[in-house]
Motif scaffolding. Structure first.
Motif, PDB file in Angstrom:
ATOM      1  N   UNK A 171       7.538  -2.018 -15.550  1.00  0.00           N
ATOM      2  CA  UNK A 171       8.723  -2.214 -16.390  1.00  0.00           C
ATOM      3  C   UNK A 171       9.552  -3.386 -15.870  1.00  0.00           C
ATOM      4  N   UNK A 172       9.579  -3.569 -14.557  1.00  0.00           N
ATOM      5  CA  UNK A 172      10.327  -4.659 -13.936  1.00  0.00           C
ATOM      6  C   UNK A 172       9.542  -5.969 -14.034  1.00  0.00           C
ATOM      7  N   UNK A 173       8.261  -5.906 -13.716  1.00  0.00           N
ATOM      8  CA  UNK A 173       7.383  -7.082 -13.714  1.00  0.00           C
ATOM      9  C   UNK A 173       6.106  -6.713 -14.472  1.00  0.00           C
ATOM     10  N   UNK A 174       6.063  -6.970 -15.782  1.00  0.00           N
ATOM     11  CA  UNK A 174       4.966  -6.480 -16.627  1.00  0.00           C
ATOM     12  C   UNK A 174       3.552  -6.874 -16.197  1.00  0.00           C
ATOM     13  N   UNK A 175       3.366  -8.023 -15.599  1.00  0.00           N
ATOM     14  CA  UNK A 175       2.014  -8.452 -15.241  1.00  0.00           C
ATOM     15  C   UNK A 175       1.683  -8.238 -13.762  1.00  0.00           C
ATOM     16  N   UNK A 176       2.458  -7.385 -13.079  1.00  0.00           N
ATOM     17  CA  UNK A 176       2.238  -7.140 -11.665  1.00  0.00           C
ATOM     18  C   UNK A 176       0.886  -6.442 -11.453  1.00  0.00           C
ATOM     19  N   UNK A 177       0.015  -6.984 -10.567  1.00  0.00           N
ATOM     20  CA  UNK A 177      -1.298  -6.373 -10.323  1.00  0.00           C
ATOM     21  C   UNK A 177      -1.176  -4.981  -9.683  1.00  0.00           C
ATOM     22  N   UNK A 178      -1.882  -4.010 -10.263  1.00  0.00           N
ATOM     23  CA  UNK A 178      -1.839  -2.636  -9.775  1.00  0.00           C
ATOM     24  C   UNK A 178      -3.257  -2.112  -9.622  1.00  0.00           C
ATOM     25  N   UNK A 179      -3.553  -1.502  -8.462  1.00  0.00           N
ATOM     26  CA  UNK A 179      -4.806  -0.789  -8.233  1.00  0.00           C
ATOM     27  C   UNK A 179      -4.418   0.642  -7.914  1.00  0.00           C
ATOM     28  N   UNK A 180      -4.913   1.567  -8.722  1.00  0.00           N
ATOM     29  CA  UNK A 180      -4.612   2.992  -8.491  1.00  0.00           C
ATOM     30  C   UNK A 180      -5.867   3.661  -7.965  1.00  0.00           C
ATOM     31  N   UNK A 207       0.864  -1.184   0.000  1.00  0.00           N
ATOM     32  CA  UNK A 207       0.000   0.000   0.000  1.00  0.00           C
ATOM     33  C   UNK A 207       0.896   1.227   0.000  1.00  0.00           C
ATOM     34  N   UNK A 208       0.644   2.145  -0.943  1.00  0.00           N
ATOM     35  CA  UNK A 208       1.402   3.396  -1.011  1.00  0.00           C
ATOM     36  C   UNK A 208       0.411   4.541  -0.858  1.00  0.00           C
ATOM     37  N   UNK A 209       0.463   5.195   0.285  1.00  0.00           N
ATOM     38  CA  UNK A 209      -0.451   6.296   0.597  1.00  0.00           C
ATOM     39  C   UNK A 209       0.279   7.270   1.497  1.00  0.00           C
ATOM     40  N   UNK A 248       4.728  10.120  -8.778  1.00  0.00           N
ATOM     41  CA  UNK A 248       3.289   9.900  -8.593  1.00  0.00           C
ATOM     42  C   UNK A 248       2.972   8.413  -8.585  1.00  0.00           C
ATOM     43  N   UNK A 249       1.763   8.091  -8.199  1.00  0.00           N
ATOM     44  CA  UNK A 249       1.309   6.711  -8.253  1.00  0.00           C
ATOM     45  C   UNK A 249       1.308   6.162  -9.668  1.00  0.00           C
ATOM     46  N   UNK A 250       0.996   7.025 -10.639  1.00  0.00           N
ATOM     47  CA  UNK A 250       1.022   6.611 -12.052  1.00  0.00           C
ATOM     48  C   UNK A 250       2.436   6.200 -12.455  1.00  0.00           C
ATOM     49  N   UNK A 251       3.406   7.040 -12.096  1.00  0.00           N
ATOM     50  CA  UNK A 251       4.798   6.759 -12.436  1.00  0.00           C
ATOM     51  C   UNK A 251       5.302   5.523 -11.698  1.00  0.00           C
ATOM     52  N   UNK A 252       4.927   5.384 -10.449  1.00  0.00           N
ATOM     53  CA  UNK A 252       5.300   4.211  -9.666  1.00  0.00           C
ATOM     54  C   UNK A 252       4.796   2.934 -10.346  1.00  0.00           C
ATOM     55  N   UNK A 257      -1.965   1.903  -4.860  1.00  0.00           N
ATOM     56  CA  UNK A 257      -1.303   3.194  -4.690  1.00  0.00           C
ATOM     57  C   UNK A 257      -2.242   4.369  -4.931  1.00  0.00           C
ATOM     58  N   UNK A 258      -2.035   5.404  -4.144  1.00  0.00           N
ATOM     59  CA  UNK A 258      -2.655   6.700  -4.382  1.00  0.00           C
ATOM     60  C   UNK A 258      -2.008   7.262  -5.641  1.00  0.00           C
ATOM     61  N   UNK A 259      -2.791   7.866  -6.540  1.00  0.00           N
ATOM     62  CA  UNK A 259      -2.188   8.418  -7.750  1.00  0.00           C
ATOM     63  C   UNK A 259      -1.541   9.776  -7.493  1.00  0.00           C
ATOM     64  N   UNK A 260      -2.011  10.486  -6.479  1.00  0.00           N
ATOM     65  CA  UNK A 260      -1.514  11.832  -6.190  1.00  0.00           C
ATOM     66  C   UNK A 260      -0.701  11.849  -4.897  1.00  0.00           C
ATOM     67  N   UNK A 261       0.483  11.286  -4.951  1.00  0.00           N
ATOM     68  CA  UNK A 261       1.369  11.321  -3.796  1.00  0.00           C
ATOM     69  C   UNK A 261       1.971  12.721  -3.680  1.00  0.00           C
TER      70      UNK A 261
END
Length: 80
Positions: free
Chosen positions: A68-77, A2-4, A58-62, A49-53
């Protein structure tokens, strides 16, 4: 993971995940998240991740960098 950057929101998300039977690793910035991911990505199963850190990347960039490291990594923004 969790990134917030807001402590109260982060605590709420952690509690909800724990109530749902998930473990939560929380960090408060995109930079800390990338460091945590690089050091122990085998322990991370998804990114929420929060998109507006406030500071740094930002969460988008994160999400982009992690994918880029793990292409299929699950992400919830979250956020506006």
């Amino acid at each position: 993971m969790v990134v917030e950057d807001k402590a109260l929101i982060c605590s709420f998300i952690e509690d909800a995940l724990l109530d749902g039977g998930f473990e939560a690793c929380s960090v408060h910035s995109g930079e800390a998240a990338m460091s945590t991911f690089r050091d122990g990505r085998e322990g991370c199963r998804a990114l929420l991740t929060d998109v507006n850190l406030d500071d740094g990347i930002s969460g988008w960039e994160l999400a982009r960098q992690i994918r880029e490291i793990t292409p299929d990594f699950p992400v919830v923004r979250c956020g506006a």
